[in-house]
Design a protein around this motif. Sequence first.
Motif, mmCIF file in Angstrom:
data_model
loop_
_atom_site.group_PDB
_atom_site.id
_atom_site.type_symbol
_atom_site.label_atom_id
_atom_site.label_comp_id
_atom_site.label_asym_id
_atom_site.label_seq_id
_atom_site.Cartn_x
_atom_site.Cartn_y
_atom_site.Cartn_z
ATOM 1 N N HIS A 99 0.877 -1.221 -0.086
ATOM 2 C CA HIS A 99 0.037 0.037 0.133
ATOM 3 C C HIS A 99 0.147 1.709 -0.445
ATOM 4 O O HIS A 99 1.890 1.014 0.158
ATOM 5 N N PHE A 100 0.474 2.212 -0.930
ATOM 6 C CA PHE A 100 1.183 3.346 -0.984
ATOM 7 C C PHE A 100 0.310 4.454 -0.307
ATOM 8 O O PHE A 100 -0.723 4.621 -1.007
ATOM 9 N N TYR A 101 1.297 4.923 1.078
ATOM 10 C CA TYR A 101 0.204 6.353 2.270
ATOM 11 C C TYR A 101 1.062 7.366 1.322
ATOM 12 O O TYR A 101 2.023 7.786 1.470
ATOM 13 N N TRP A 102 0.105 8.382 1.824
ATOM 14 C CA TRP A 102 0.570 10.079 2.176
ATOM 15 C C TRP A 102 0.412 10.450 3.348
ATOM 16 O O TRP A 102 -1.036 10.408 3.829
ATOM 17 N N ASP A 103 1.249 11.152 3.837
ATOM 18 C CA ASP A 103 1.446 11.552 5.186
ATOM 19 C C ASP A 103 1.754 12.725 5.140
ATOM 20 O O ASP A 103 2.482 14.174 4.476
ATOM 21 N N LYS A 104 0.164 13.761 5.660
ATOM 22 C CA LYS A 104 0.077 15.341 4.985
ATOM 23 C C LYS A 104 1.091 15.352 5.389
ATOM 24 O O LYS A 104 0.968 17.271 5.687
ATOM 25 N N GLN A 105 1.159 15.482 7.331
ATOM 26 C CA GLN A 105 1.737 16.177 8.206
ATOM 27 C C GLN A 105 3.315 15.945 7.688
ATOM 28 O O GLN A 105 4.356 17.455 7.002
ATOM 29 N N GLU A 106 4.091 15.328 7.394
ATOM 30 C CA GLU A 106 5.308 15.705 6.508
ATOM 31 C C GLU A 106 5.710 15.243 4.848
ATOM 32 O O GLU A 106 6.815 15.297 4.593
ATOM 33 N N GLN A 107 4.582 15.382 5.072
ATOM 34 C CA GLN A 107 3.968 15.943 3.188
ATOM 35 C C GLN A 107 5.014 14.855 1.844
ATOM 36 O O GLN A 107 6.193 15.041 1.496
ATOM 37 N N ARG A 108 4.885 13.079 2.318
ATOM 38 C CA ARG A 108 5.455 12.131 1.169
ATOM 39 C C ARG A 108 4.493 10.928 1.042
ATOM 40 O O ARG A 108 4.243 10.869 2.681
ATOM 41 N N TYR A 109 5.315 10.397 0.836
ATOM 42 C CA TYR A 109 5.109 8.948 0.554
ATOM 43 C C TYR A 109 5.989 7.814 1.734
ATOM 44 O O TYR A 109 6.627 8.582 1.730
ATOM 45 N N PHE A 110 4.969 7.023 1.442
ATOM 46 C CA PHE A 110 5.758 6.237 2.228
ATOM 47 C C PHE A 110 4.414 4.754 2.387
ATOM 48 O O PHE A 110 3.733 4.385 1.720
ATOM 49 N N ILE A 111 5.646 3.001 1.658
ATOM 50 C CA ILE A 111 5.238 2.362 1.907
ATOM 51 C C ILE A 111 4.539 1.492 3.077
ATOM 52 O O ILE A 111 5.422 1.472 3.853
ATOM 53 N N ARG A 112 3.470 0.434 3.273
ATOM 54 C CA ARG A 112 3.226 -0.342 3.758
ATOM 55 C C ARG A 112 2.436 -1.331 3.480
ATOM 56 O O ARG A 112 1.904 -1.820 2.776
ATOM 57 N N VAL A 113 3.337 -2.574 4.248
ATOM 58 C CA VAL A 113 2.842 -3.701 3.180
ATOM 59 C C VAL A 113 2.826 -4.475 4.698
ATOM 60 O O VAL A 113 3.050 -4.903 5.561
ATOM 61 N N PRO A 114 1.198 -5.001 4.500
ATOM 62 C CA PRO A 114 -0.017 -5.457 5.365
ATOM 63 C C PRO A 114 0.615 -7.397 5.751
ATOM 64 O O PRO A 114 1.482 -7.429 4.528
ATOM 65 N N LYS A 115 -0.431 -6.896 6.207
ATOM 66 C CA LYS A 115 -0.030 -9.312 6.473
ATOM 67 C C LYS A 115 -0.905 -9.724 5.540
ATOM 68 O O LYS A 115 -1.953 -8.763 5.412
ATOM 69 N N GLN A 116 -0.050 -10.700 4.622
ATOM 70 C CA GLN A 116 -1.011 -11.297 3.753
ATOM 71 C C GLN A 116 -0.873 -12.756 3.823
ATOM 72 O O GLN A 116 0.652 -13.227 4.685
ATOM 73 N N ILE A 117 -1.730 -13.462 3.652
ATOM 74 C CA ILE A 117 -1.234 -14.801 3.104
ATOM 75 C C ILE A 117 -1.229 -14.907 0.736
ATOM 76 O O ILE A 117 -2.270 -15.222 0.513
ATOM 77 N N VAL A 118 0.182 -15.489 1.177
ATOM 78 C CA VAL A 118 -0.645 -15.440 -0.316
ATOM 79 C C VAL A 118 0.008 -16.543 -1.065
ATOM 80 O O VAL A 118 0.449 -17.662 -0.943
#
Length: 471
Positions: A342-361
């Motif tokens: 997942h790509f998130y935008w941090d409104k406070q720091e004005q930047r993107y970061f990646i979040r890898v959720p728990k998943q079964i693949v």
Amino acid sequence: MNENLFTFPGGTADASGDNPFDLSGFTELTGSNTQNPFADLLAGGEATEQPPAEGAGAVQADDSIPEEKDETDQNHETVEEDESHEISKSPAPQDPQPKSPPAPKSEEDHASDKPEEAEDNPLLAAMERQEEKTAPKVAEPIFAQLPVFSYNGSEAPIEDTEQTFDELRLSKLTDFPEFDEAQSLSWKVVYGKIVKEIVLPKKTKIGQIKREIETSKEFINALKKATDKHPKCLVKPSISMQKKGDASAYKGAFLYLSEAQASPKTITFIPGRDGKVYERRITGAGEFVTPAENITVLDEIRPGFHPSLPRIPYSLMEQAIGLFRTMMRKGKGRQPAEALVHFYWDKQEQRYFIRVPKQIVSGVSVDALLDDEELMTSDRYIHYADLHSHNRMPAVFSKTDDHDERATRVYMVVGRLDRYFPEITVRISNGGRFLEIAPEQVLEMPPVGHFPPEWLTQICTDAEGAFGVAA
């Protein structure tokens, strides 16, 4: 010394020479004598010396009219009468009055003198007449130019000048649907400095107006003074009336069918539950309802995505693809497996970061657990995009993807990860309605690698003369 030095007309000096300046030999010549070379000047002088008859009569008439005077003024008036008689008997020569220099004339005075100057100067008048005759011939190349249709920055020559302005409107309907309502459209012709409003567009021909302007004296005079000697004849339409949802007295758009039925308008447009817009018409025969197309009373809308955030940095995409390539040998039995980030935008720091959720693949599926309450509930973060892999399969969204990706955001899929350059497809979901978009709309382009500048000198874009040999 008895020799005479002078010889005079009419004779010579006497023998004795005692009177060399005897004037008896001269003959007096008057202004009436034709042999006198100064007759004109003498005639003018005699005329000026004679007192005017009217003036003399007026003086005598004034003397003959007795007036009653006061005794105190009798002596004074007697003196004045004597002086007046002396003046009437021997009028004094009139000295010429010194003339004062003429006052400088303004531009308006000079302008008013021009017609008189042309009348007094036959050469100037002839030149003006000749100029009026030759001006139309000089302007013939300008008259040969076609009129130009000009609207909202678009220009095109009008080939058929015998069409009316309304016929031109009808021919432009495909490109400019706002021309649908003739009563909302006004026309004018701008030709150099001349502007002519069109009163009857259905009856007036374009070429007729062009010729009327060209043959007018006003246009020729303006052309002489203009810096642009080749002006365009611009035919300009303009929308004089524009309404939203209420295009005319008989046509309109409504949100609900009940509103359209309550309206007195005979042509109405209503959106249906199926996503289509329907046209409804009322005549004496009944109510007609059909699917509508090219609805001019509604705005033109094109589907798409207009991001409010910057593009995702290439460095983050590089990290995500590195993870996906690693998963090509992390499945069961070291088989390829899919993964999700997942790509998130941090409104406070004005930047993107990646979040890898728990998943079964597996090799064909991903089951993710969305358990991060802070990311899901905080107003600080925006869940901007999802990116998942299709390992060695094409980057095509599956039916399973369509079911899982109904939230409104950006979705991306990467495939062909077993190749040097993988594939990537990007789309948006608008409440479960999908539209594919170009990846560069949301992804930063890869950086350009550094290379020696002399490499460019070895590359030619022009085949002629390349390698010193003609093509």
